[in-house]
Design an enzyme around this catalytic site. Structure first.
Site, short mmCIF file in Angstrom:
data_model
loop_
_atom_site.label_atom_id
_atom_site.label_comp_id
_atom_site.label_asym_id
_atom_site.label_seq_id
_atom_site.Cartn_x
_atom_site.Cartn_y
_atom_site.Cartn_z
CB CYS A 61 -0.38 0.37 1.68
SG CYS A 61 0.31 0.31 3.00
CD GLU A 182 -3.03 1.09 12.94
OE1 GLU A 182 -2.41 0.44 12.00
OE2 GLU A 182 -4.31 1.60 13.06
CB SER A 380 3.78 -5.70 5.19
OG SER A 380 2.28 -6.59 5.03
S1 SF4 Z 1 -2.35 -0.93 5.75
FE1 SF4 Z 1 -1.25 0.79 7.05
S2 SF4 Z 1 0.80 1.64 6.30
FE2 SF4 Z 1 -0.66 0.56 4.76
S3 SF4 Z 1 -2.51 2.70 4.26
FE3 SF4 Z 1 -3.16 1.13 5.23
S4 SF4 Z 1 -2.73 2.62 7.26
FE4 SF4 Z 1 -1.41 3.17 5.96
#
Ligand code: SF4
Length: 403
Positions: A61, A182, A380
């Site tokens: 992302c 988070e 990720s």
């Molecule tokens: S998954 Fe996490 S890092 Fe990716 S856009 Fe959403 S909040 Fe941001």
């Protein structure tokens, strides 16, 4: 320890000359021309008697890309300095391995230990995409080290919301995993600027129902405090601090579940005191998480024999993709292609057992019939790992990809 004489400013490592070098390096490490070609074919590739479908939205992302860019840039801007990272930059073992190769050293994220006392003014500390609790930020500032903050803007939006709740005397009910980086960072902001705010973290619908019962007045206080031990702010008293509540969520939760939690809590407050002002809500699921979930729902409209979800086992948004998939078809949560051991054996993470397990799907993979394999990945997961998985699937089916 007294504050240092010099307070280091946040460093801007995003210089055009640096970013040009970073882009080239990141492309080598994580990009995949095969994945780009499959995307150009509308996410579908067929070879012999095997079809592979790739979700329309998957993988890195914008927040993750930015965090990785900034981490790589840190090493370029500070070639000789010691560089540390609070925990992991994101939840992907391959990305974290690459950072270790650059001599970027991970510090504990669960608690501030003596390694933080060793930080020096010339050290650089990278804050990951999830952010870090205020106590960690204060500690790094106290040590006078450089800070490179990669916290995602979508996470900071949640912080603004819970700080606003605290300012208005509203307790934050945070839908998330209490031990997720988070959520810990968000919880610390829910205390507000002056530390007088309160929060409670809930994860499941069962937690929600328990909380709703208490709000309606039929719960037991000691049972409540025991059930949520470790998930609320110091001094939290359910008799005092559930009068006005505001819901926020970890950015990577399952949308449908978050909505259900919001509805149940709103109803409980309404049942108790018919005062809608005592309930606030702000949906803080990020756009990237939402898009990946929506893309998977769309892909599930097509018949598939099995679904592979690639990502780190501790990745929340990836786990939710698995949850969505496993309701519909055999779904395997794999870290990378090496876990598809053979035609007979897939090693994968079982969300319910919280452990790796091995499943035997010989009939699916080794049969002569045409099969369709679905593939998606969490926010990720880099494209090179997705490419490896695509190639492995076709290789195990005895097909040679000429892309
Ligand atoms: S998954 Fe996490 S890092 Fe990716 S856009 Fe959403 S909040 Fe941001």
């Amino acid at each position: 320890m007294p504050k240092p004489a010099i307070k280091r400013p946040r460093v801007n490592v995003r210089r055009p000359d640096v970013m040009e070098l970073v882009s080239a390096e990141v492309a080598v490490h994580y990009q995949s021309s095969l994945v780009e070609k499959i995307k150009d074919q509308d996410g579908k590739i067929t070879c012999g008697n095997t079809t592979l479908l790739l979700a329309q939205d998957f993988g890195f992302c914008y927040g993750v890309e930015r965090a990785i860019d900034l981490a790589y840039a840190s090493r370029k801007v500070f070639p000789e300095n010691r560089i540390f990272l609070i925990g992991e930059i994101i939840h992907n073992p391959e990305v974290n391995r690459q950072l270790r190769e650059m001599d970027i050293v991970s510090l504990p994220w669960q608690e501030i230990d003596s390694s933080y006392d060793d930080l020096q003014p010339d050290d650089v500390v990278i804050v990951p995409a999830f952010g870090a609790p205020t106590s960690f930020m204060d500690k790094v500032e106290e040590r006078g080290s450089y800070t490179v903050d990669t916290t995602c803007g979508d996470v900071m939006k949640v912080w603004r919301r819970v700080r606003g709740y605290a300012k208005d005397g509203i307790t934050s009910i945070i839908h998330g995993k209490e031990n997720h980086e988070e959520t810990r960072a968000t919880s610390s902001r829910a205390l507000g600027i002056d530390g007088s705010g309160h929060f409670l973290v809930i994860l499941t619908l069962a937690d929600t129902d328990f909380l709703c019962e208490y709000i309606r007045g039929s719960g037991d206080k000691s049972a409540f405090l025991e059930r949520f031990k470790g998930s609320y702010s110091d001094g939290f008293d359910p008799d005092l601090h559930l009068r006005k509540i505001g819901v926020a969520n970890q950015t990577t939760m399952l949308k449908s579940e978050t909505l259900e939690i919001q509805n149940r809590l709103a109803t409980a407050i309404q049942d108790r005191d018919s005062a809608p002002d005592n309930f606030s809500v702000f949906d803080t699921i990020c756009g990237a998480t939402q898009e990946r979930q929506d893309a998977l729902f769309e892909m599930l409209k097509t018949r598939m024999d099995l679904l592979l979800v690639v990502g780190g086992y501790n990745s929340s948004n990836t786990a939710h993709l698995v949850e969505i998939g496993e309701k519909e078809l055999p779904t395997f949560f794999i870290r990378d292609a090496s876990q598809i051991k053979s035609l007979e054996e897939i090693v994968h993470f079982d969300l319910h057992q919280h452990a790796e397990t091995t499943s035997n799907y010989a009939n699916v993979f080794s049969g002569k019939e045409h099969i369709t394999v679905g593939l998606t990945a969490g926010a990720s997961c880099p494209n090179n790992l997705i490419e490896d998985t695509v190639r492995k699937v076709f290789a195990l089916r005895g097909e040679t990809l000429d892309l």
